[in-house]
Write a protein that holds these residues in place. Structure first.
Motif, PDB file in Angstrom:
ATOM      1  N   GLN A 161      -7.117  -2.662 -19.226  1.00  0.00           N
ATOM      2  CA  GLN A 161      -8.393  -1.999 -19.507  1.00  0.00           C
ATOM      3  C   GLN A 161      -9.201  -2.794 -20.534  1.00  0.00           C
ATOM      4  OE1 GLN A 161      -6.464   1.727 -20.477  1.00  0.00           O
ATOM      5  NE2 GLN A 161      -7.496   2.751 -18.765  1.00  0.00           N
ATOM      6  N   LYS A 162      -8.546  -3.333 -21.548  1.00  0.00           N
ATOM      7  CA  LYS A 162      -9.248  -4.137 -22.555  1.00  0.00           C
ATOM      8  C   LYS A 162      -9.805  -5.411 -21.953  1.00  0.00           C
ATOM      9  CE  LYS A 162      -6.876  -2.354 -26.603  1.00  0.00           C
ATOM     10  NZ  LYS A 162      -5.920  -2.613 -27.686  1.00  0.00           N
ATOM     11  N   ASP A 163      -9.043  -6.038 -21.062  1.00  0.00           N
ATOM     12  CA  ASP A 163      -9.540  -7.236 -20.386  1.00  0.00           C
ATOM     13  C   ASP A 163     -10.808  -6.924 -19.596  1.00  0.00           C
ATOM     14  OD1 ASP A 163      -7.496  -8.891 -21.294  1.00  0.00           O
ATOM     15  OD2 ASP A 163      -6.240  -8.551 -19.529  1.00  0.00           O
ATOM     16  N   ILE A 164     -10.804  -5.805 -18.928  1.00  0.00           N
ATOM     17  CA  ILE A 164     -11.977  -5.408 -18.135  1.00  0.00           C
ATOM     18  C   ILE A 164     -13.155  -5.113 -19.059  1.00  0.00           C
ATOM     19  CG2 ILE A 164     -12.891  -3.677 -16.533  1.00  0.00           C
ATOM     20  CD1 ILE A 164     -10.807  -5.688 -15.353  1.00  0.00           C
ATOM     21  N   GLN A 165     -12.908  -4.421 -20.163  1.00  0.00           N
ATOM     22  CA  GLN A 165     -13.979  -4.108 -21.117  1.00  0.00           C
ATOM     23  C   GLN A 165     -14.539  -5.364 -21.767  1.00  0.00           C
ATOM     24  OE1 GLN A 165     -12.037  -1.375 -23.751  1.00  0.00           O
ATOM     25  NE2 GLN A 165     -12.226   0.363 -22.331  1.00  0.00           N
ATOM     26  N   ASN A 166     -13.706  -6.380 -21.945  1.00  0.00           N
ATOM     27  CA  ASN A 166     -14.156  -7.632 -22.547  1.00  0.00           C
ATOM     28  C   ASN A 166     -15.037  -8.457 -21.606  1.00  0.00           C
ATOM     29  OD1 ASN A 166     -12.874  -7.139 -24.967  1.00  0.00           O
ATOM     30  ND2 ASN A 166     -11.020  -8.237 -24.396  1.00  0.00           N
ATOM     31  N   ASN A 167     -15.029  -8.116 -20.345  1.00  0.00           N
ATOM     32  CA  ASN A 167     -15.844  -8.826 -19.369  1.00  0.00           C
ATOM     33  C   ASN A 167     -16.522  -7.819 -18.437  1.00  0.00           C
ATOM     34  OD1 ASN A 167     -17.012 -10.713 -17.747  1.00  0.00           O
ATOM     35  ND2 ASN A 167     -15.118 -11.532 -16.927  1.00  0.00           N
ATOM     36  N   PRO A 168     -17.471  -7.038 -18.963  1.00  0.00           N
ATOM     37  CA  PRO A 168     -18.060  -5.956 -18.175  1.00  0.00           C
ATOM     38  C   PRO A 168     -18.878  -6.417 -16.971  1.00  0.00           C
ATOM     39  CG  PRO A 168     -19.232  -6.217 -20.242  1.00  0.00           C
ATOM     40  CD  PRO A 168     -18.034  -7.113 -20.299  1.00  0.00           C
ATOM     41  N   GLN A 169     -19.260  -7.679 -16.942  1.00  0.00           N
ATOM     42  CA  GLN A 169     -20.013  -8.195 -15.799  1.00  0.00           C
ATOM     43  C   GLN A 169     -19.124  -8.915 -14.799  1.00  0.00           C
ATOM     44  OE1 GLN A 169     -23.234  -7.338 -15.529  1.00  0.00           O
ATOM     45  NE2 GLN A 169     -22.859  -6.247 -17.434  1.00  0.00           N
ATOM     46  N   GLY A 170     -17.834  -8.957 -15.078  1.00  0.00           N
ATOM     47  CA  GLY A 170     -16.899  -9.657 -14.202  1.00  0.00           C
ATOM     48  C   GLY A 170     -16.676  -8.927 -12.892  1.00  0.00           C
ATOM     49  N   PRO A 171     -16.098  -9.616 -11.929  1.00  0.00           N
ATOM     50  CA  PRO A 171     -15.901  -9.029 -10.604  1.00  0.00           C
ATOM     51  C   PRO A 171     -14.973  -7.815 -10.597  1.00  0.00           C
ATOM     52  CG  PRO A 171     -14.857 -11.186 -10.762  1.00  0.00           C
ATOM     53  CD  PRO A 171     -15.649 -10.997 -12.011  1.00  0.00           C
ATOM     54  N   LEU A 172     -13.956  -7.821 -11.436  1.00  0.00           N
ATOM     55  CA  LEU A 172     -13.064  -6.657 -11.478  1.00  0.00           C
ATOM     56  C   LEU A 172     -13.759  -5.449 -12.083  1.00  0.00           C
ATOM     57  CD1 LEU A 172      -9.705  -8.345 -12.502  1.00  0.00           C
ATOM     58  CD2 LEU A 172     -10.284  -7.340 -10.292  1.00  0.00           C
ATOM     59  N   ALA A 173     -14.517  -5.679 -13.158  1.00  0.00           N
ATOM     60  CA  ALA A 173     -15.247  -4.566 -13.783  1.00  0.00           C
ATOM     61  C   ALA A 173     -16.261  -3.988 -12.815  1.00  0.00           C
ATOM     62  CB  ALA A 173     -15.932  -5.043 -15.059  1.00  0.00           C
ATOM     63  N   THR A 174     -16.913  -4.858 -12.070  1.00  0.00           N
ATOM     64  CA  THR A 174     -17.907  -4.412 -11.095  1.00  0.00           C
ATOM     65  C   THR A 174     -17.254  -3.558 -10.012  1.00  0.00           C
ATOM     66  OG1 THR A 174     -19.219  -6.391 -11.510  1.00  0.00           O
ATOM     67  CG2 THR A 174     -19.676  -5.200  -9.474  1.00  0.00           C
ATOM     68  N   ALA A 175     -16.121  -4.019  -9.509  1.00  0.00           N
ATOM     69  CA  ALA A 175     -15.421  -3.258  -8.470  1.00  0.00           C
ATOM     70  C   ALA A 175     -14.908  -1.926  -8.998  1.00  0.00           C
ATOM     71  CB  ALA A 175     -14.265  -4.087  -7.915  1.00  0.00           C
ATOM     72  N   LEU A 176     -14.390  -1.926 -10.216  1.00  0.00           N
ATOM     73  CA  LEU A 176     -13.869  -0.691 -10.796  1.00  0.00           C
ATOM     74  C   LEU A 176     -14.971   0.302 -11.136  1.00  0.00           C
ATOM     75  CD1 LEU A 176     -11.071  -2.170 -13.058  1.00  0.00           C
ATOM     76  CD2 LEU A 176     -10.754  -0.740 -11.032  1.00  0.00           C
ATOM     77  N   ALA A 177     -16.178  -0.200 -11.359  1.00  0.00           N
ATOM     78  CA  ALA A 177     -17.293   0.686 -11.712  1.00  0.00           C
ATOM     79  C   ALA A 177     -17.815   1.471 -10.502  1.00  0.00           C
ATOM     80  CB  ALA A 177     -18.428  -0.132 -12.323  1.00  0.00           C
ATOM     81  N   ASP A 178     -17.489   1.016  -9.312  1.00  0.00           N
ATOM     82  CA  ASP A 178     -17.934   1.700  -8.090  1.00  0.00           C
ATOM     83  C   ASP A 178     -16.923   2.780  -7.737  1.00  0.00           C
ATOM     84  OD1 ASP A 178     -18.683   2.563  -5.581  1.00  0.00           O
ATOM     85  OD2 ASP A 178     -18.481   0.603  -4.614  1.00  0.00           O
ATOM     86  N   PRO A 179     -17.258   4.057  -7.941  1.00  0.00           N
ATOM     87  CA  PRO A 179     -16.287   5.131  -7.711  1.00  0.00           C
ATOM     88  C   PRO A 179     -15.851   5.259  -6.250  1.00  0.00           C
ATOM     89  CG  PRO A 179     -18.458   6.047  -8.114  1.00  0.00           C
ATOM     90  CD  PRO A 179     -18.565   4.567  -8.358  1.00  0.00           C
TER      91      PRO A 179
END
Length: 84
Positions: free
Chosen positions: A51-69
């Protein structure tokens, strides 16, 4: 056409991919190992690190995918969070 003088060590795209995915993938591998062995504490720690890795890169591909419910990865991640 020949492509010479390009190595993965100097290729900026390779470095970008490594920076985007290496920490989260390492955490997911640790999480999977902990879940398979039944180590709840380590699994929770690995999930927090992911979760911290994702928060550290909010524009990254994983964060983008996780943001789509509606994405499958988001649904799976939510189920994993609930389970742990």
């Amino acid at each position: 056409m020949s492509v010479s003088g390009v190595s993965s060590a100097t290729n900026p795209f390779t470095k970008y991919i490594q920076n985007q995915y290496k920490p989260p993938i390492h955490d997911v591998q640790g999480l999977a190992s902990a879940v398979q062995s039944g180590d709840l504490s380590t699994a929770q720690t690995a999930l927090t690190a992911f979760q911290k890795d994702i928060q550290n890169n909010p524009q990254g591909p994983l964060a983008t995918a996780l943001a789509d419910p509606n994405s499958q990865i988001s649904k799976d991640f939510q189920a994993l969070q609930t389970a742990l």
